[in-house]
Write an enzyme that holds these catalytic residues in place. Structure first.
Site, PDB file in Angstrom:
ATOM      1  N   ASP A   1       9.363   2.668  -0.139  1.00 21.35           N
ATOM      2  CA  ASP A   1       8.306   3.356   0.598  1.00 21.35           C
ATOM      3  C   ASP A   1       8.520   3.013   2.065  1.00 21.35           C
ATOM      4  OD1 ASP A   1       6.045   4.100   1.973  1.00 21.35           O
ATOM      5  OD2 ASP A   1       4.665   3.589   0.348  1.00 21.35           O
TER       6      ASP A   1
ATOM      7  N   TYR B   1       0.858  -1.184   0.000  1.00 23.70           N
ATOM      8  CA  TYR B   1       0.000   0.000   0.000  1.00 23.70           C
ATOM      9  C   TYR B   1       0.891   1.229   0.000  1.00 23.70           C
ATOM     10  CZ  TYR B   1      -3.518   3.384   1.586  1.00 23.70           C
ATOM     11  OH  TYR B   1      -4.362   4.471   1.696  1.00 23.70           O
TER      12      TYR B   1
ATOM     13  N   LYS C   1       3.827   9.739   8.153  1.00 18.64           N
ATOM     14  CA  LYS C   1       3.643  10.101   9.565  1.00 18.64           C
ATOM     15  C   LYS C   1       4.849   9.840  10.462  1.00 18.64           C
ATOM     16  CE  LYS C   1       1.145   5.939   8.797  1.00 18.64           C
ATOM     17  NZ  LYS C   1      -0.018   5.656   8.004  1.00 18.64           N
TER      18      LYS C   1
HETATM   19  N1  HOZ Z   1      -4.145   2.801   6.216  1.00 19.65           N
HETATM   20  C1  HOZ Z   1      -3.592   2.876   7.536  1.00 19.65           C
HETATM   21  C2  HOZ Z   1      -2.964   1.638   7.961  1.00 19.65           C
HETATM   22  N2  HOZ Z   1      -2.173   0.976   7.026  1.00 19.65           N
HETATM   23  C3  HOZ Z   1      -4.626   3.250   8.540  1.00 19.65           C
HETATM   24  C4  HOZ Z   1      -4.640   4.692   8.745  1.00 19.65           C
HETATM   25  C5  HOZ Z   1      -5.558   5.182   9.845  1.00 19.65           C
HETATM   26  O1  HOZ Z   1      -6.662   4.713  10.008  1.00 19.65           O
HETATM   27  O2  HOZ Z   1      -5.125   6.056  10.552  1.00 19.65           O
END
Ligand code: HOZ
Length: 424
Positions: A237, A142, A265
């Site tokens: 990534d 992802y 983040k």
């Molecule tokens: N897509 C995020 C985990 N791989 C989740 C992000 C979130 O809900 O903060």
């Protein structure tokens, strides 16, 4: 009805699915998401006053634990000076110097606001630099939710069993090719078909959005060789692995040099931040230096920089944190492995450093196809057992468990005791 239920009832009326990011909605595990009021160290507290041992850690950035004192103080200090200027600040320079000093091969870096933005921009830079169009990604990895990369994506996209997103046009993804994680022959096949058309291969060096899937021995080395041979850029990534596996991320941990690296983040200490960077020659295509356009008013925001700098400085000055993180991770996950084997559970566990996932399948999980064999209903039952016992896990089979430097031996032991009881 509890406060979380009440808030969720209100939320679903005004926010799609009641949440601002799909996985949080608990759709794949059922039940009501916990609405959080505060967090400290390894613990978070919900609106009903329940405190949980947290293994989400805001999906990675709380590497030092929640609400870390120095980070919080630096944020408060920065707030006193103003929240956003839309003009350069010293903090941006300090942040860039820190990242370039800590990450192997990082000569220039551009700050953005999220991992999605970082990947979108890095792909554009790779295309601009190489003059080629095609991008290779791996099924189950992802890379955020920008159009061109929403092909066979992991995380929340995987949950619903829908590999692609509606609303993304064929035109947006026609240059995105999908290969099989941990399978170099699938990558070779793409290069055989398009030897001089691939701008970049993008990979999560440890896949962590189809559950945790570490790279097989030789996989990342093989990617490096293929990219060099065919003149494509290798993009790591590191939204999840950066500054987590090691101060220099997966590049340092595995000893592999990527051409570009993307962050999210993890570099913001809890604030909305992302970045992409790499060799000067490549990054020189980015505007205003070069012809690849990319911009953002909140990029390099002073409050976000203050948080990021504080966290990265602590990580840089305390290399012992990595020894502790990796030891804690290994202790937790290898003990779970033992428990699963001793109990004869039809489960398998994958882990690397402070990241790990239990899969509800007895077979090895090495890629997207094998991850999809996991029984998500069984995961849901396990998830709720842990939640009922005040352990907060990612609400999906296809997410990682994040151990932080604030987790103690007692926290790990308590977690193991619960898991032992569950699988007994
Ligand atoms: N897509 C995020 C985990 N791989 C989740 C992000 C979130 O809900 O903060």
């Amino acid at each position: 009805m509890g406060r979380s239920e009440e808030l969720f009832e209100r939320a679903v009326k005004v926010i799609p699915g009641g949440v601002n990011s799909p996985v949080r909605a608990f759709r794949s595990v059922g039940g009501t998401p916990r609405f959080i009021t505060s967090a400290q160290g390894a613990y978070i507290t919900d609106e009903d006053g329940n405190t949980y041992l947290d293994y989400i850690g805001s999906w990675g950035p709380m590497i030092l634990g929640h609400n870390q004192k120095e980070v919080r103080e630096k944020v408060a200090e920065a707030c006193m000076d103003g929240l956003s200027f839309g003009a350069p600040t010293e903090r941006e320079v300090i942040m860039a110097e820190l990242i370039c000093g800590m990450v192997p091969g990082m000569e220039m870096v551009r700050m953005v606001n999220s991992g999605t933005e970082a990947v979108m921009s890095a792909l554009r830079a790779a295309r601009g630099y190489t003059g080629r169009n095609k991008i290779v990604k791996f099924a189950g990895c992802y890379h955020g939710h920008s159009d061109s990369i929403l092909i066979k994506a992991g995380s929340g996209v995987m949950e619903g069993g829908v590999p692609d997103s509606s609303g993304v046009t064929r035109g947006c993804t026609e240059d995105t090719l999908s290969a099989v994680y941990n399978d170099l022959t699938s990558v070779q096949a793409v290069f055989d078909q398009y030897p001089d058309q691939v701008a970049a291969v993008i990979v999560e060096p440890v896949a962590a959005n189809m559950g945790v899937v570490p790279p097989a021995k030789g996989f990342l080395e093989g990617l490096r060789k293929l990219c060099t041979k065919y003149g494509a850029l290798l993009i790591f990534d590191e939204v999840i692995t950066g500054f987590r596996l090691a101060a220099g991320g997966a590049q340092e941990y595995f000893g592999i040099q990527a051409d570009l690296v993307t962050y999210g983040k993890i570099i913001g200490g809890g604030m909305p931040v992302g970045a992409y960077g790499g060799r000067r020659e490549i990054m020189s295509v980015v505007s205003p230096l070069g012809p690849v356009y990319q911009a953002g008013t909140l990029s390099g925001n002073p409050i976000a920089m203050a948080a990021g700098i504080a966290q990265l400085q602590i990580l840089k000055e305390n290399p012992d944190i990595y020894r502790k993180l990796n030891e804690m991770g290994t202790c937790l996950f290898s003990s779970i492995d033992r428990i699963l084997k001793e109990s004869g559970a039809s489960c398998t566990i994958n882990y690397e450093g402070s990241l790990g996932s239990i899969f509800f399948t007895p077979d090895p999980v090495v890629n997207y196809e094998t991850a999809q064999k996991a029984d998500t209903a069984q995961f849901g039952r396990y998830f709720h057992y842990m939640l009922d016992n005040h352990v907060h896990l990612g609400p999906s089979q296809f997410e990682a468990m994040f151990v932080s430097a604030a987790h103690t031996k007692e926290d790990i032991e308590r977690t193991l005791e619960l898991i032992r009881t569950y699988f007994r």
